[in-house]
Motif scaffolding. Structure first.
Motif, PDB file in Angstrom:
ATOM      1  N   TYR A  30      11.672  32.413 104.045  1.00 31.53           N
ATOM      2  CA  TYR A  30      13.197  33.275 102.799  1.00 31.53           C
ATOM      3  C   TYR A  30      12.145  34.416 101.915  1.00 31.53           C
ATOM      4  O   TYR A  30      13.121  34.603 101.016  1.00 31.53           O
ATOM      5  CB  TYR A  30      13.001  32.207 102.265  1.00 31.53           C
ATOM      6  N   GLY A  31      10.905  34.678 102.601  1.00 34.94           N
ATOM      7  CA  GLY A  31      10.474  35.776 101.644  1.00 34.94           C
ATOM      8  C   GLY A  31      10.392  35.722 100.277  1.00 34.94           C
ATOM      9  O   GLY A  31       9.937  34.374  99.656  1.00 34.94           O
ATOM     10  N   HIS A  32       9.784  36.608  99.521  1.00 40.44           N
ATOM     11  CA  HIS A  32       8.677  36.655  97.920  1.00 40.44           C
ATOM     12  C   HIS A  32       9.904  36.648  97.022  1.00 40.44           C
ATOM     13  O   HIS A  32       9.718  36.351  95.977  1.00 40.44           O
ATOM     14  CB  HIS A  32       7.639  37.005  97.776  1.00 40.44           C
ATOM     15  N   ASP A  33      11.405  37.186  97.026  1.00 41.52           N
ATOM     16  CA  ASP A  33      11.861  36.601  95.507  1.00 41.52           C
ATOM     17  C   ASP A  33      12.469  35.866  95.665  1.00 41.52           C
ATOM     18  O   ASP A  33      12.374  34.724  96.156  1.00 41.52           O
ATOM     19  CB  ASP A  33      13.663  37.784  96.725  1.00 41.52           C
ATOM     20  N   THR A  34      12.499  35.760  93.836  1.00 46.55           N
ATOM     21  CA  THR A  34      13.172  34.140  93.299  1.00 46.55           C
ATOM     22  C   THR A  34      14.551  35.000  93.903  1.00 46.55           C
ATOM     23  O   THR A  34      14.817  35.565  93.571  1.00 46.55           O
ATOM     24  CB  THR A  34      12.574  34.113  92.356  1.00 46.55           C
ATOM     25  N   LEU A  35      15.308  33.919  93.411  1.00 43.81           N
ATOM     26  CA  LEU A  35      16.444  33.909  93.208  1.00 43.81           C
ATOM     27  C   LEU A  35      17.430  34.408  91.854  1.00 43.81           C
ATOM     28  O   LEU A  35      18.234  35.581  91.797  1.00 43.81           O
ATOM     29  CB  LEU A  35      17.614  32.588  93.365  1.00 43.81           C
ATOM     30  N   ASN A  36      16.094  34.402  90.931  1.00 39.47           N
ATOM     31  CA  ASN A  36      16.565  35.119  89.949  1.00 39.47           C
ATOM     32  C   ASN A  36      16.387  36.953  90.238  1.00 39.47           C
ATOM     33  O   ASN A  36      17.523  37.653  89.692  1.00 39.47           O
ATOM     34  CB  ASN A  36      15.952  34.970  88.361  1.00 39.47           C
ATOM     35  N   ASP A  37      15.401  37.085  90.962  1.00 40.17           N
ATOM     36  CA  ASP A  37      15.413  38.127  90.885  1.00 40.17           C
ATOM     37  C   ASP A  37      16.616  39.045  91.890  1.00 40.17           C
ATOM     38  O   ASP A  37      17.052  39.702  91.722  1.00 40.17           O
ATOM     39  CB  ASP A  37      14.181  38.569  92.555  1.00 40.17           C
ATOM     40  N   ILE A  38      16.985  38.146  92.656  1.00 40.91           N
ATOM     41  CA  ILE A  38      18.337  38.590  93.240  1.00 40.91           C
ATOM     42  C   ILE A  38      19.821  38.610  92.636  1.00 40.91           C
ATOM     43  O   ILE A  38      20.763  39.284  92.943  1.00 40.91           O
ATOM     44  CB  ILE A  38      18.520  36.857  94.483  1.00 40.91           C
ATOM     45  N   HIS A  39      19.583  37.547  91.658  1.00 35.79           N
ATOM     46  CA  HIS A  39      20.743  37.961  91.362  1.00 35.79           C
ATOM     47  C   HIS A  39      20.791  38.635  90.944  1.00 35.79           C
ATOM     48  O   HIS A  39      21.725  39.242  89.779  1.00 35.79           O
ATOM     49  CB  HIS A  39      20.251  36.502  89.965  1.00 35.79           C
ATOM     50  N   ALA A  40      19.765  39.457  89.165  1.00 31.26           N
ATOM     51  CA  ALA A  40      19.396  40.508  88.802  1.00 31.26           C
ATOM     52  C   ALA A  40      20.099  42.055  89.605  1.00 31.26           C
ATOM     53  O   ALA A  40      20.326  42.816  89.162  1.00 31.26           O
ATOM     54  CB  ALA A  40      18.413  40.907  88.665  1.00 31.26           C
ATOM     55  N   ARG A  41      19.301  41.522  91.334  1.00 31.07           N
ATOM     56  CA  ARG A  41      20.077  43.182  92.176  1.00 31.07           C
ATOM     57  C   ARG A  41      21.083  42.990  91.988  1.00 31.07           C
ATOM     58  O   ARG A  41      22.051  44.201  91.906  1.00 31.07           O
ATOM     59  CB  ARG A  41      19.333  43.046  93.102  1.00 31.07           C
ATOM     60  N   LEU A  42      22.069  41.562  92.136  1.00 33.62           N
ATOM     61  CA  LEU A  42      23.364  41.832  92.315  1.00 33.62           C
ATOM     62  C   LEU A  42      24.094  41.802  91.164  1.00 33.62           C
ATOM     63  O   LEU A  42      25.876  42.486  91.122  1.00 33.62           O
ATOM     64  CB  LEU A  42      23.705  40.268  92.789  1.00 33.62           C
ATOM     65  N   GLU A  43      23.844  41.343  89.936  1.00 31.65           N
ATOM     66  CA  GLU A  43      24.371  42.641  88.751  1.00 31.65           C
ATOM     67  C   GLU A  43      24.444  43.611  88.241  1.00 31.65           C
ATOM     68  O   GLU A  43      25.290  44.116  88.210  1.00 31.65           O
ATOM     69  CB  GLU A  43      23.700  41.427  87.746  1.00 31.65           C
ATOM     70  N   ALA A  44      23.321  44.012  88.866  1.00 32.19           N
ATOM     71  CA  ALA A  44      23.045  45.922  89.259  1.00 32.19           C
ATOM     72  C   ALA A  44      24.709  46.358  89.485  1.00 32.19           C
ATOM     73  O   ALA A  44      24.896  47.246  89.068  1.00 32.19           O
ATOM     74  CB  ALA A  44      22.110  46.147  88.707  1.00 32.19           C
ATOM     75  N   GLN A  45      24.231  45.787  90.669  1.00 34.30           N
ATOM     76  CA  GLN A  45      25.522  46.286  92.159  1.00 34.30           C
ATOM     77  C   GLN A  45      26.565  45.979  91.930  1.00 34.30           C
ATOM     78  O   GLN A  45      27.648  46.707  92.247  1.00 34.30           O
ATOM     79  CB  GLN A  45      25.168  45.979  93.672  1.00 34.30           C
ATOM     80  N   ALA A  46      26.758  44.826  91.266  1.00 36.94           N
ATOM     81  CA  ALA A  46      28.295  44.899  90.605  1.00 36.94           C
ATOM     82  C   ALA A  46      29.012  45.748  89.606  1.00 36.94           C
ATOM     83  O   ALA A  46      30.000  46.179  89.238  1.00 36.94           O
ATOM     84  CB  ALA A  46      28.418  43.139  90.207  1.00 36.94           C
TER      85      ALA A  46
END
Length: 150
Positions: A30-46
């Motif tokens: 699953y990699g080393h990214d946390t779900l919070n890391d993923i959410h932060a990227r999605l917020e910026a992308q959105a």
């Protein structure tokens, strides 16, 4: 759904069981990214896409179903759904997706088709409009790009 504060269409991001452990749970899969890391990227992308994301995680099947209903009632643009292990077991989540008039995009960090045979059936995927799997954390960002094009 538009948010009164931003008037941007909302894409809900729902993550299911055990995804709260990302970053430490089987990082070779699953990699080393946390779900919070993923959410932060999605917020910026959105923000770049003129969207708003609302990210949630639960370990409970019924909560995912309630959230799918909520997304429909709220008039969401789309839902990105990583149902975790429920992907392969939950007819109830499948039925909830089919019951709402919101496009649902299936998301997986790993590629279930390259894993154990019991993961090869996706009840979520049967009902979803699209799916992104096997791209690690980028599966979420690819799915958000697809949701923006809907």
């Amino acid at each position: 759904m538009t948010n009164e504060r931003t008037d941007k269409p909302t894409v809900f991001v729902f993550s299911g069981p055990n995804l709260n452990l990302l970053g430490t749970r089987e990082p070779e899969i699953y990699g080393h990214d946390t779900l919070n890391d993923i959410h932060a990227r999605l917020e910026a992308q959105a923000a770049e896409l003129g969207l708003r994301v609302e990210c949630r995680q639960t370990n409970h099947e019924g909560v995912l179903i309630d959230w799918l209903h909520e997304a429909y009632i709220a008039g969401a643009k789309a839902v990105l759904l990583n149902a975790g292990g429920y992907t392969h077991t939950s007819i109830a989540i499948h039925d909830a997706i089919k019951s709402i008039k919101v496009p649902v995009i299936e998301v997986h960090l790993s590629d279930p088709m390259k894993r154990e045979e019991f993961r090869h059936i996706s009840y979520v995927g049967i009902a979803a409009v699209d799916h992104f799997a096997g791209h690690g954390a980028d599966s979420y960002t690819l799915a958000l790009d697809a949701a923006a094009r809907l």
